[in-house]
Design a protein around this motif. Structure first.
Motif, PDB file in Angstrom:
ATOM      1  N   VAL A  30      15.707  69.058  26.106  1.00 22.89           N
ATOM      2  CA  VAL A  30      14.487  68.271  25.926  1.00 22.89           C
ATOM      3  C   VAL A  30      14.775  67.051  25.056  1.00 22.89           C
ATOM      4  O   VAL A  30      14.282  65.952  25.321  1.00 22.89           O
ATOM      5  CB  VAL A  30      13.365  69.148  25.321  1.00 22.89           C
ATOM      6  CG1 VAL A  30      12.180  68.311  24.894  1.00 22.89           C
ATOM      7  CG2 VAL A  30      12.932  70.198  26.322  1.00 22.89           C
ATOM      8  N   GLY A  31      15.592  67.229  24.017  1.00 21.49           N
ATOM      9  CA  GLY A  31      15.946  66.108  23.145  1.00 21.49           C
ATOM     10  C   GLY A  31      16.700  65.026  23.888  1.00 21.49           C
ATOM     11  O   GLY A  31      16.466  63.830  23.671  1.00 21.49           O
ATOM     12  N   ALA A  32      17.598  65.415  24.776  1.00 20.52           N
ATOM     13  CA  ALA A  32      18.343  64.423  25.555  1.00 20.52           C
ATOM     14  C   ALA A  32      17.412  63.647  26.480  1.00 20.52           C
ATOM     15  O   ALA A  32      17.535  62.421  26.618  1.00 20.52           O
ATOM     16  CB  ALA A  32      19.436  65.117  26.360  1.00 20.52           C
ATOM     17  N   ALA A  33      16.473  64.339  27.102  1.00 20.30           N
ATOM     18  CA  ALA A  33      15.513  63.662  27.969  1.00 20.30           C
ATOM     19  C   ALA A  33      14.582  62.769  27.154  1.00 20.30           C
ATOM     20  O   ALA A  33      14.224  61.663  27.574  1.00 20.30           O
ATOM     21  CB  ALA A  33      14.711  64.682  28.767  1.00 20.30           C
ATOM     22  N   PHE A  34      14.207  63.238  25.990  1.00 22.27           N
ATOM     23  CA  PHE A  34      13.295  62.495  25.133  1.00 22.27           C
ATOM     24  C   PHE A  34      13.949  61.232  24.587  1.00 22.27           C
ATOM     25  O   PHE A  34      13.282  60.229  24.355  1.00 22.27           O
ATOM     26  CB  PHE A  34      12.849  63.410  23.983  1.00 22.27           C
ATOM     27  CG  PHE A  34      11.822  62.809  23.097  1.00 22.27           C
ATOM     28  CD1 PHE A  34      10.549  62.570  23.564  1.00 22.27           C
ATOM     29  CD2 PHE A  34      12.126  62.470  21.799  1.00 22.27           C
ATOM     30  CE1 PHE A  34       9.595  62.006  22.746  1.00 22.27           C
ATOM     31  CE2 PHE A  34      11.187  61.910  20.980  1.00 22.27           C
ATOM     32  CZ  PHE A  34       9.916  61.680  21.451  1.00 22.27           C
ATOM     33  N   PHE A  96      15.715  55.999  15.413  1.00 19.38           N
ATOM     34  CA  PHE A  96      15.690  57.268  14.687  1.00 19.38           C
ATOM     35  C   PHE A  96      14.318  57.523  14.077  1.00 19.38           C
ATOM     36  O   PHE A  96      13.773  58.625  14.190  1.00 19.38           O
ATOM     37  CB  PHE A  96      16.761  57.280  13.594  1.00 19.38           C
ATOM     38  CG  PHE A  96      16.638  58.448  12.671  1.00 19.38           C
ATOM     39  CD1 PHE A  96      17.057  59.707  13.062  1.00 19.38           C
ATOM     40  CD2 PHE A  96      16.069  58.307  11.409  1.00 19.38           C
ATOM     41  CE1 PHE A  96      16.932  60.799  12.229  1.00 19.38           C
ATOM     42  CE2 PHE A  96      15.939  59.389  10.565  1.00 19.38           C
ATOM     43  CZ  PHE A  96      16.370  60.635  10.973  1.00 19.38           C
ATOM     44  N   LEU A  97      13.745  56.517  13.410  1.00 21.33           N
ATOM     45  CA  LEU A  97      12.442  56.702  12.767  1.00 21.33           C
ATOM     46  C   LEU A  97      11.344  57.008  13.785  1.00 21.33           C
ATOM     47  O   LEU A  97      10.488  57.866  13.544  1.00 21.33           O
ATOM     48  CB  LEU A  97      12.078  55.458  11.953  1.00 21.33           C
ATOM     49  CG  LEU A  97      12.865  55.266  10.668  1.00 21.33           C
ATOM     50  CD1 LEU A  97      12.505  53.933  10.020  1.00 21.33           C
ATOM     51  CD2 LEU A  97      12.618  56.409   9.704  1.00 21.33           C
ATOM     52  N   ILE A  98      11.376  56.333  14.914  1.00 23.00           N
ATOM     53  CA  ILE A  98      10.368  56.594  15.948  1.00 23.00           C
ATOM     54  C   ILE A  98      10.545  58.007  16.510  1.00 23.00           C
ATOM     55  O   ILE A  98       9.573  58.735  16.693  1.00 23.00           O
ATOM     56  CB  ILE A  98      10.443  55.530  17.055  1.00 23.00           C
ATOM     57  CG1 ILE A  98       9.968  54.196  16.503  1.00 23.00           C
ATOM     58  CG2 ILE A  98       9.617  55.936  18.257  1.00 23.00           C
ATOM     59  CD1 ILE A  98      10.214  53.035  17.428  1.00 23.00           C
ATOM     60  N   THR A  99      11.790  58.379  16.755  1.00 22.47           N
ATOM     61  CA  THR A  99      12.049  59.727  17.264  1.00 22.47           C
ATOM     62  C   THR A  99      11.567  60.776  16.270  1.00 22.47           C
ATOM     63  O   THR A  99      10.892  61.738  16.646  1.00 22.47           O
ATOM     64  CB  THR A  99      13.553  59.922  17.536  1.00 22.47           C
ATOM     65  OG1 THR A  99      13.987  58.930  18.442  1.00 22.47           O
ATOM     66  CG2 THR A  99      13.828  61.304  18.102  1.00 22.47           C
TER      67      THR A  99
END
Length: 169
Positions: A30-34, A96-99
């Protein structure tokens, strides 16, 4: 196959089937897709907003550490010198901050609220706890002791005193 190899394979299968490993694998996928979504937002929205002061691509922001930095007029690329590409660092930091913000506000915060509601519901549903085995045994012991020892009674006027009967001869 020997029993040692079977036990190693069984242990490996048990390790893989644990909830932690499965959850971690799902989180990575999910993190890779996100990441693709976040990168698109940063490149399509954030970079142009930040770049409104100059270049719309933050990767073009750079500083030269030496006096020999020169731009090639034909290709537009910088040649010679030592460059610090602080625009790409800024872009990565924004990504990074947005994620982190999206993960926190859309995943972690709602999950924590849900867990709090579940814990509060569980406490209400639990009600009074049933007595433990030790408490039940203590009550039984006390009841048996109370049956064995007669309780003192007060004599009434009609019955006379207990234990002192007069016999008629």
């Amino acid at each position: 196959m020997s029993t040692e190899k079977r036990s190693i394979l069984a242990g490996f299968r048990e390790f893989l089937m644990r909830g932690n490993v499965i959850e971690l694998a799902v989180a990575v996928v999910v993190g890779a897709a996100f990441t693709n979504i976040v990168n698109a937002v940063v490149k399509g929205v954030i970079n142009p907003l930040v770049g409104a002061m100059g270049s719309q691509n933050l990767d073009h922001y750079q500083s030269c550490l030496t006096a020999t930095c020169q731009k090639d007029p034909k290709t537009g690329a910088f040649s010679d010198g030592i460059y610090i590409l602080w625009g790409s660092v800024l872009s990565s930091a924004l990504t990074f901050l947005i994620t982190a913000a999206v993960v926190y506000f859309l995943m972690i915060l709602p999950m924590n609220k849900w867990k709090e509601r579940q814990a509060a519901r569980k406490q209400v549903d639990a009600g009074p706890l049933a007595p433990t085995e030790v408490e039940l045994l203590t009550e039984i012991r006390d009841a048996l002791i109370a049956q064995r020892i007669p309780a003192p009674s007060t004599p009434s006027a009609a019955s006379g005193s207990i234990g002192t009967q007069k016999t008629h001869e």
